[in-house]
Design a protein around this motif. Structure first.
Motif, PDB file in Angstrom:
ATOM      1  N   SER A 101       0.847  -1.196   0.000  1.00 18.68           N
ATOM      2  CA  SER A 101       0.000   0.000   0.000  1.00 18.68           C
ATOM      3  C   SER A 101       0.880   1.242   0.000  1.00 18.68           C
ATOM      4  O   SER A 101       2.087   1.186   0.274  1.00 18.68           O
ATOM      5  CB  SER A 101      -0.882   0.005   1.251  1.00 18.68           C
ATOM      6  OG  SER A 101      -0.083   0.211   2.414  1.00 18.68           O
ATOM      7  N   TYR A 108      -1.322  -2.048   5.994  1.00 12.09           N
ATOM      8  CA  TYR A 108      -1.617  -2.926   4.862  1.00 12.09           C
ATOM      9  C   TYR A 108      -2.636  -2.322   3.904  1.00 12.09           C
ATOM     10  O   TYR A 108      -2.516  -2.457   2.686  1.00 12.09           O
ATOM     11  CB  TYR A 108      -2.114  -4.273   5.385  1.00 12.09           C
ATOM     12  CG  TYR A 108      -2.283  -5.319   4.323  1.00 12.09           C
ATOM     13  CD1 TYR A 108      -1.180  -5.992   3.788  1.00 12.09           C
ATOM     14  CD2 TYR A 108      -3.548  -5.649   3.832  1.00 12.09           C
ATOM     15  CE1 TYR A 108      -1.325  -6.955   2.806  1.00 12.09           C
ATOM     16  CE2 TYR A 108      -3.705  -6.611   2.842  1.00 12.09           C
ATOM     17  CZ  TYR A 108      -2.601  -7.260   2.335  1.00 12.09           C
ATOM     18  OH  TYR A 108      -2.753  -8.209   1.358  1.00 12.09           O
ATOM     19  N   HIS A 109      -3.656  -1.644   4.435  1.00 14.06           N
ATOM     20  CA  HIS A 109      -4.712  -1.080   3.577  1.00 14.06           C
ATOM     21  C   HIS A 109      -4.685   0.455   3.564  1.00 14.06           C
ATOM     22  O   HIS A 109      -5.660   1.076   3.153  1.00 14.06           O
ATOM     23  CB  HIS A 109      -6.082  -1.554   4.044  1.00 14.06           C
ATOM     24  CG  HIS A 109      -6.304  -3.023   3.885  1.00 14.06           C
ATOM     25  ND1 HIS A 109      -6.377  -3.639   2.659  1.00 14.06           N
ATOM     26  CD2 HIS A 109      -6.445  -4.015   4.806  1.00 14.06           C
ATOM     27  CE1 HIS A 109      -6.575  -4.940   2.814  1.00 14.06           C
ATOM     28  NE2 HIS A 109      -6.609  -5.203   4.105  1.00 14.06           N
ATOM     29  N   SER A 155      -3.404   4.227   2.470  1.00 15.40           N
ATOM     30  CA  SER A 155      -2.797   4.917   1.332  1.00 15.40           C
ATOM     31  C   SER A 155      -1.622   5.787   1.758  1.00 15.40           C
ATOM     32  O   SER A 155      -0.812   6.188   0.920  1.00 15.40           O
ATOM     33  CB  SER A 155      -3.846   5.779   0.618  1.00 15.40           C
ATOM     34  OG  SER A 155      -4.393   6.741   1.511  1.00 15.40           O
TER      35      SER A 155
END
Length: 364
Positions: free
Chosen positions: A174, A327-328, A330
């Motif tokens: 990410s 991980y997710h 931005s």
């Protein structure tokens, strides 16, 4: 065949792990619990069930890790005290790379327990200290010809050298994880600490290598609490101070990560909140450390585990927690920055951190 909630009952029937009556009586439930693998909890009635873990894909890395975990469960049967810390292995279906364990009833992981109660019993911390000392004390002859000895790696965790090289394909990360690497590479003092600690790593003992509260289950059996450790995919020969440090960092990162979904909090607020709340954990931290040290006979030269280095390893493990939290994301989150800052605090002065952040007053 990959398992899904839809075809799981059929698979279990064909495997003889449940019978038709279990399903048609209405007490049969399938609960998806997947993270890195395809995980399913199969509940049959109130007191029986299975936990199934299957790889997400048939790539070599995933195959080898779940195969290693299956080997670890089998091998541990030769060490009853260690085996008692694990769920019971039912079967390993090698054709599907599927691990089947007895479901631990009346259990929850320590993260869930502490989030729910916001209390940190010394008794549970003591159980965790005892548990680590059990498998850390197992003596392994790597030249042994035993056929049931799993293939154990001895690699230093990737986070120690991530400032030098990325181990992940660029398109798999990410934006936040990429930014984390950039920030890490902009901090020369932190890099010096990482390189120093890399150099003192010793691959001499059996370690779990992924100790965190999610992988520690507390189970209520009648009037007794029992602790089980799960997810042995990364078991290896390594440095026991990494496992111990991973417990310490679980305490320190708790107050940051329990508000992970609150985007209104600033990095400084998260740090201040952590510092203010850590005294609630001090008795628990001391119980963990004292039990571990006592069980490992820390007065002996052979088993010496220096608290200072354990805390420094905790700081490194916290960097890995920061990376995993992105991980997710931005971009770098305030929570990741807070973990990074706390990690650097510990590395700058582990002796002071032992007192201020962990409530440990002995010499380090």
């Amino acid at each position: 065949m990959f398992l899904t909630a839809a075809n799981l009952a059929h698979y279990l029937l064909d495997s003889g792990l449940v019978d038709v009556a279990d399903i048609v009586d209405g007490d049969f439930k399938v609960i998806e619990a997947g993270q890195n693998n395809r995980n399913f909890k199969v509940v049959v009635g109130n007191n029986r069930g299975k936990f199934l873990k299957q790889v997400q894909s048939f790539q070599d890395l995933h195959r080898s890790s779940i195969q290693r975990e299956a080997d670890c469960y089998r091998w541990a049967q030769g060490f009853p005290l260690w085996a008692n810390l694990m769920p019971t292995l039912v079967r390993y279906d090698q054709s599907r790379y599927c691990l089947i364990l007895e479901l631990l009833s009346a259990s929850e992981n320590l993260r869930e327990f502490y989030n729910k109660h916001r209390e940190f019993p010394e008794s549970i911390a003591g159980l965790l200290g005892d548990a680590l000392s059990v498998y850390h004390s197992i003596k392994i002859d790597l030249d042994s010809t035993e056929t049931n000895l799993p293939k154990l790696s001895n690699k230093v965790p990737w986070i120690f050298t991530y400032h030098k090289v990325s181990y992940f394909p660029a398109n798999s990360l990410s934006g936040g994880a990429v930014q984390f690497g950039d920030v890490l590479r902009s901090l020369p003092t932190l890099q010096t600490h990482l390189e120093r600690l890399f150099d003192i790593w010793r691959s001499s003992d059996l370690i779990h290598a992924d100790i965190k509260w999610d992988n520690c289950l507390i189970q209520q059996v009648e009037h007794e609490q029992r602790l089980k450790i799960i997810d042995w995919e990364l078991v290896q020969m390594g440095d026991v101070r990494w496992d111990v440090g991973s417990v310490f960092q679980s305490y320190l990162s708790f107050w940051v990560m329990c508000s992970y979904r609150d985007s209104s909090l600033s990095t400084q607020q998260l740090i201040d909140d952590t510092v203010a709340n850590m005294p609630k954990m001090f008795a628990s931290i001391r119980a963990f450390w004292n039990n571990y040290r006592s069980a490992r006979n820390e007065g002996s030269t052979e088993n010496d585990v220096c608290l200072k280095t354990c805390l420094e390893f905790a700081a490194v493990r916290m960097l890995q927690t920061a990376f995993e939290s992105l991980y997710h994301c931005s971009e770098m989150s305030p929570h990741a920055y807070a973990l990074l800052d706390l990690s650097q605090q510990v590395l700058r002065d582990p002796t002071q951190a032992a007192v201020d952040l962990f409530g440990l007053t002995e010499d380090v």
